[in-house]
Design an enzyme around this catalytic site. Structure first.
Site, PDB file in Angstrom:
ATOM      1  N   ASP A  75      33.130  28.333  34.033  1.00 42.03           N
ATOM      2  CA  ASP A  75      31.877  27.668  34.372  1.00 42.03           C
ATOM      3  C   ASP A  75      31.289  28.437  35.550  1.00 42.03           C
ATOM      4  O   ASP A  75      31.965  29.294  36.150  1.00 42.03           O
ATOM      5  CB  ASP A  75      32.159  26.206  34.777  1.00 42.03           C
ATOM      6  CG  ASP A  75      30.900  25.469  35.206  1.00 42.03           C
ATOM      7  OD1 ASP A  75      29.901  25.516  34.470  1.00 42.03           O
ATOM      8  OD2 ASP A  75      30.896  24.876  36.310  1.00 42.03           O
ATOM      9  N   SER A  76      30.054  28.107  35.910  1.00 40.28           N
ATOM     10  CA  SER A  76      29.465  28.738  37.089  1.00 40.28           C
ATOM     11  C   SER A  76      30.169  28.287  38.367  1.00 40.28           C
ATOM     12  O   SER A  76      30.030  28.932  39.403  1.00 40.28           O
ATOM     13  CB  SER A  76      27.980  28.373  37.176  1.00 40.28           C
ATOM     14  OG  SER A  76      27.844  26.982  37.353  1.00 40.28           O
ATOM     15  N   GLU A 101      28.028  21.139  43.970  1.00 45.90           N
ATOM     16  CA  GLU A 101      28.726  22.285  44.578  1.00 45.90           C
ATOM     17  C   GLU A 101      28.929  22.078  46.080  1.00 45.90           C
ATOM     18  O   GLU A 101      29.851  22.630  46.671  1.00 45.90           O
ATOM     19  CB  GLU A 101      27.956  23.585  44.319  1.00 45.90           C
ATOM     20  CG  GLU A 101      27.935  24.016  42.850  1.00 45.90           C
ATOM     21  CD  GLU A 101      29.242  24.663  42.369  1.00 45.90           C
ATOM     22  OE1 GLU A 101      29.866  25.402  43.147  1.00 45.90           O
ATOM     23  OE2 GLU A 101      29.632  24.412  41.206  1.00 45.90           O
ATOM     24  N   TYR A 160      23.797  28.962  37.608  1.00 45.82           N
ATOM     25  CA  TYR A 160      23.339  29.723  36.449  1.00 45.82           C
ATOM     26  C   TYR A 160      21.992  29.181  35.935  1.00 45.82           C
ATOM     27  O   TYR A 160      21.234  29.919  35.319  1.00 45.82           O
ATOM     28  CB  TYR A 160      24.347  29.597  35.292  1.00 45.82           C
ATOM     29  CG  TYR A 160      25.598  30.441  35.404  1.00 45.82           C
ATOM     30  CD1 TYR A 160      25.869  31.251  36.503  1.00 45.82           C
ATOM     31  CD2 TYR A 160      26.527  30.436  34.361  1.00 45.82           C
ATOM     32  CE1 TYR A 160      27.031  32.012  36.555  1.00 45.82           C
ATOM     33  CE2 TYR A 160      27.676  31.203  34.403  1.00 45.82           C
ATOM     34  CZ  TYR A 160      27.925  31.984  35.514  1.00 45.82           C
ATOM     35  OH  TYR A 160      29.082  32.738  35.555  1.00 45.82           O
ATOM     36  N   GLY A 161      21.774  27.891  36.162  1.00 46.21           N
ATOM     37  CA  GLY A 161      20.623  27.211  35.549  1.00 46.21           C
ATOM     38  C   GLY A 161      19.278  27.895  35.738  1.00 46.21           C
ATOM     39  O   GLY A 161      18.501  28.017  34.793  1.00 46.21           O
ATOM     40  N   CYS A 179      30.505  25.440  30.278  1.00 38.45           N
ATOM     41  CA  CYS A 179      29.230  25.497  30.982  1.00 38.45           C
ATOM     42  C   CYS A 179      28.145  25.505  29.910  1.00 38.45           C
ATOM     43  O   CYS A 179      28.124  26.396  29.057  1.00 38.45           O
ATOM     44  CB  CYS A 179      29.164  26.774  31.805  1.00 38.45           C
ATOM     45  SG  CYS A 179      27.534  27.100  32.522  1.00 38.45           S
ATOM     46  N   ASN A 180      27.289  24.493  29.947  1.00 35.64           N
ATOM     47  CA  ASN A 180      26.247  24.393  28.913  1.00 35.64           C
ATOM     48  C   ASN A 180      25.273  25.550  28.989  1.00 35.64           C
ATOM     49  O   ASN A 180      24.818  26.058  27.961  1.00 35.64           O
ATOM     50  CB  ASN A 180      25.462  23.092  29.092  1.00 35.64           C
ATOM     51  CG  ASN A 180      26.290  21.876  28.782  1.00 35.64           C
ATOM     52  OD1 ASN A 180      26.179  21.285  27.725  1.00 35.64           O
ATOM     53  ND2 ASN A 180      27.155  21.494  29.711  1.00 35.64           N
ATOM     54  N   CYS A 235      25.280  19.048  31.134  1.00 37.22           N
ATOM     55  CA  CYS A 235      25.705  20.015  32.146  1.00 37.22           C
ATOM     56  C   CYS A 235      27.047  19.504  32.636  1.00 37.22           C
ATOM     57  O   CYS A 235      27.181  18.306  32.961  1.00 37.22           O
ATOM     58  CB  CYS A 235      24.714  20.070  33.301  1.00 37.22           C
ATOM     59  SG  CYS A 235      25.322  21.029  34.716  1.00 37.22           S
ATOM     60  N   THR A 236      28.034  20.379  32.674  1.00 37.70           N
ATOM     61  CA  THR A 236      29.387  19.904  32.971  1.00 37.70           C
ATOM     62  C   THR A 236      29.546  19.457  34.428  1.00 37.70           C
ATOM     63  O   THR A 236      30.541  18.820  34.773  1.00 37.70           O
ATOM     64  CB  THR A 236      30.429  20.983  32.624  1.00 37.70           C
ATOM     65  OG1 THR A 236      30.054  22.223  33.247  1.00 37.70           O
ATOM     66  CG2 THR A 236      30.521  21.176  31.123  1.00 37.70           C
ATOM     67  N   HIS A 237      28.575  19.775  35.273  1.00 37.49           N
ATOM     68  CA  HIS A 237      28.629  19.264  36.646  1.00 37.49           C
ATOM     69  C   HIS A 237      28.262  17.765  36.723  1.00 37.49           C
ATOM     70  O   HIS A 237      28.664  17.076  37.666  1.00 37.49           O
ATOM     71  CB  HIS A 237      27.627  19.998  37.543  1.00 37.49           C
ATOM     72  CG  HIS A 237      28.076  21.345  38.014  1.00 37.49           C
ATOM     73  ND1 HIS A 237      28.170  22.434  37.192  1.00 37.49           N
ATOM     74  CD2 HIS A 237      28.433  21.784  39.259  1.00 37.49           C
ATOM     75  CE1 HIS A 237      28.556  23.501  37.896  1.00 37.49           C
ATOM     76  NE2 HIS A 237      28.735  23.129  39.152  1.00 37.49           N
TER      77      HIS A 237
END
Ligand code: DGL
Length: 260
Positions: free
Chosen positions: A3-4, A146, A35-36, A67-68, A178-180
């Site tokens: 993932d990012s 983050e 990354y978005g 990570c989508n 979004c995995t976050h």
């Protein structure tokens, strides 16, 4: 899996729980997150570079694009280029959301890159189900996660503004694309209201990984102790501190990864 940054840990948690015999190598590209807002071409290059590193240096037997944004940018090309199975979070998330909705109105939220790519719209159309999808990008959510700010007044205010389109659409199901975002679930749920079901792709992705391992006969024999590894391209001690809070005790040591 990669993932990012910290988001893919939601998927790592589900995988470690469902597949306790498998070793996980997790790469968080925190040195280059988010990354978005980046172009899909740039994210595709990152995804290719990371997948190469996981396959060549760590000899992984399967890659999870946790990570989508990276999946939206690169899934097809990764599946073509690499010999190992490559599993994404988008299709499992769509399946899970479609199983939950009762009124047929589903919202999906994600990064600017994911929503702009049209990957969710295409996936829902491919299912041919009578579902009306309302998409909303949520720039800023990833940065709060983050920084470890999961439940602050500021993220609440931002959520009220960004979630307005999916609230107005009357969705009964909100897919966290979004995995976050599962780390912001309390805030998102407060804003959406209790009648809206939040769906994360993590569990469904773990089931897909299990099915792939079973189908290919690659599952690991029980009884051999597992060794998980966590790598970060950013600040390894921050990754260890926040990552352990988010994932749990399995995240004990973080190795710093520097790109050559
Ligand atoms: N977890 C990533 C996703 O699922 C976040 C991308 C970002 O770094 O902006 O899209």
């Amino acid at each position: 899996m990669f993932d990012s940054g910290f988001g893919g840990l939601t998927v790592a948690r589900a995988v470690i729980d469902l597949l306790p015999n498998e070793d996980v190598v997790y790469f968080g590209d925190t040195g280059r997150y988010p990354y978005g807002p980046r172009s899909l071409d740039e994210v595709r290059d990152f995804a290719r570079q990371i997948t190469t590193m996981l396959v060549k240096r760590h000899d992984v037997k399967l890659v999870v694009v946790a990570c989508n944004t990276a999946a939206a940018a690169a899934l097809d090309s990764l599946q073509l280029e690499f010999q190992v199975p490559v599993v994404s979070v988008i299709e499992p998330g769509v399946r899970a959301a479609m199983a939950v909705t009762e009124n047929g109105r589903v919202g999906v939220i994600g990064t600017v890159g994911t929503i702009g790519s049209g990957a969710y719209q295409r996936s829902v159309e491919a299912h041919g189900a009578p579902v009306v999808l309302t998409c909303a990008a949520c720039p800023g959510f990833v940065e709060f996660v983050e920084r470890g700010e999961l439940d602050t007044e500021q993220v609440h205010v931002l959520a009220q503004r960004l979630l307005a389109p999916v609230i107005d659409a009357g969705v009964d199901t909100l897919l966290l694309g979004c995995t976050h975002y599962p780390f912001l679930a309390r805030t998102i749920s407060d804003v959406m209201g209790r009648q809206v079901t939040l769906v994360s792709s993590a569990d469904e992705t773990a089931f897909e990984i299990r099915a792939t391992l079973e189908r290919t006969g690659m599952g690991r024999t029980p009884g051999i102790p597992c060794r998980h590894r966590f790598l970060s391209s950013g600040d390894a001690s921050w990754f260890r501190d926040l990552g352990r809070r988010l994932l749990g005790p399995e995240l004990d040591v973080v190795e710093a990864h520097a790109w050559d």
